[in-house]
Design a protein around this motif. Structure first.
Motif, PDB file in Angstrom:
ATOM      1  N   THR A 170       0.826  -1.215   0.000  1.00 31.32           N
ATOM      2  CA  THR A 170       0.000   0.000   0.000  1.00 31.32           C
ATOM      3  C   THR A 170       0.861   1.265   0.000  1.00 31.32           C
ATOM      4  O   THR A 170       0.363   2.361  -0.247  1.00 31.32           O
ATOM      5  N   ARG A 171       2.140   1.097   0.298  1.00 31.70           N
ATOM      6  CA  ARG A 171       3.015   2.260   0.498  1.00 31.70           C
ATOM      7  C   ARG A 171       2.989   3.277  -0.654  1.00 31.70           C
ATOM      8  O   ARG A 171       2.868   4.485  -0.404  1.00 31.70           O
ATOM      9  N   PRO A 172       3.081   2.813  -1.919  1.00 31.62           N
ATOM     10  CA  PRO A 172       3.097   3.808  -3.009  1.00 31.62           C
ATOM     11  C   PRO A 172       1.866   4.709  -3.042  1.00 31.62           C
ATOM     12  O   PRO A 172       1.971   5.886  -3.401  1.00 31.62           O
ATOM     13  N   TYR A 173       0.712   4.183  -2.650  1.00 32.36           N
ATOM     14  CA  TYR A 173      -0.522   4.983  -2.688  1.00 32.36           C
ATOM     15  C   TYR A 173      -0.516   6.042  -1.594  1.00 32.36           C
ATOM     16  O   TYR A 173      -0.941   7.172  -1.792  1.00 32.36           O
ATOM     17  N   PHE A 174      -0.030   5.666  -0.425  1.00 37.62           N
ATOM     18  CA  PHE A 174       0.054   6.630   0.675  1.00 37.62           C
ATOM     19  C   PHE A 174       1.097   7.700   0.366  1.00 37.62           C
ATOM     20  O   PHE A 174       0.904   8.886   0.644  1.00 37.62           O
ATOM     21  N   ARG A 175       2.190   7.252  -0.224  1.00 37.06           N
ATOM     22  CA  ARG A 175       3.243   8.209  -0.579  1.00 37.06           C
ATOM     23  C   ARG A 175       2.736   9.216  -1.608  1.00 37.06           C
ATOM     24  O   ARG A 175       2.986  10.411  -1.510  1.00 37.06           O
ATOM     25  N   LEU A 176       1.981   8.697  -2.567  1.00 34.13           N
ATOM     26  CA  LEU A 176       1.403   9.548  -3.599  1.00 34.13           C
ATOM     27  C   LEU A 176       0.515  10.628  -2.975  1.00 34.13           C
ATOM     28  O   LEU A 176       0.571  11.801  -3.371  1.00 34.13           O
TER      29      LEU A 176
END
Ligand SMILES: *Cc1c(COP(=O)(O)O)cnc(C)c1O
Length: 228
Positions: A170-176
């Motif tokens: 899920t990290r890329p979505y939160f980072r985005l």
């Protein structure tokens, strides 16, 4: 059980804050009670929960009637135009704004109540067809359109990560979402800066906090899985 679960969630939030050098008071726990009954809600309030999240207006209204303003109410689900009036009356923060029409309606109702309604803009970071929210590249234009409303305060952004087999994914979505907030702030679209990131649920809140979440919305990890 709820007692132990809540302690466990709080401990995990605290550990995550420590690990990432964030202050515990900067990460708010919104306890999602959409699957909970009155006695369970009373229990979490007794245990210190201050923020309650609901995704349906009708259900929130009947719970609000009993519980009242002892807690802050958060709307985390989609808002239809015919429910705006009730929403503005009870929710201190509406997390799920993705339409100008709804924003305009909120402004109108908030004006009548002499209220500044705090909102978050929901972003569909994963692009899944089943999810509400603006595409990331629509957010700046949207904020530009909505910032003119005087009875709305845009407090930040919200996202729901896709269901994945490992929380790390899920990290890329939160980072985005965090990068998007920073970009909006650097453009100075609003007179104030957008502070809040509402992201992270039972399965992924630790990754969300690591990526800068200010508000985690947690249901199942507190109330247990619903067996249906
Ligand atoms: C139900 C819901 C949550 C809580 O999800 P859990 O997996 O039960 O923690 C958070 N955010 C939204 C928008 C929800 O609908």
């Amino acid at each position: 059980m709820i007692d132990d679960n809540l302690k466990d969630v709080t401990r995990r939030i605290a550990r995550c804050c420590e690990k990432t050098g964030r202050r515990l008071e900067d990460v708010r726990l919104v306890c999602v009670t959409k699957e909970a009954d009155f006695s369970q809600i009373e229990e979490v309030i007794r245990l210190g929960v201050k923020d309650i999240g609901e995704n349906r207006i009708q259900e929130a209204l009947s719970k609000y009637k009993i519980i009242g303003d002892r807690v802050s109410w958060h709307l985390i689900g989609h808002l239809q135009t015919n429910k705006i009036k009730d929403a503005v009356r009870i929710f201190s923060l509406i997390h799920s704004i993705d339409s100008e029409r709804v924003a305009r309606g909120i402004d109108k109702e908030a004006k009548k109540l002499n209220k500044i309604q705090d909102i978050l803009v929901q972003v569909n970071c994963s692009g899944e067809k089943t999810k509400f929210g603006l595409a990331p590249d629509e957010v700046i234009e949207f904020i530009n359109a909505v910032r003119i409303y005087q009875n709305i305060a845009i407090k930040g952004l919200m996202t729901i990560a896709p269901q994945v087999d490992h929380p790390e994914k899920t990290r890329p979505y939160f980072r985005l979402l965090r990068e998007l907030r920073d970009k909006v702030n650097s453009l100075k679209l609003t007179a104030y800066s957008l502070q809040l990131l509402s992201m992270g649920m039972s399965d992924d809140f630790e990754v969300a906090i690591e990526e800068g979440s200010d508000m985690v919305r947690i249901g199942r990890a507190i109330f247990g899985e619903k067996i249906s």
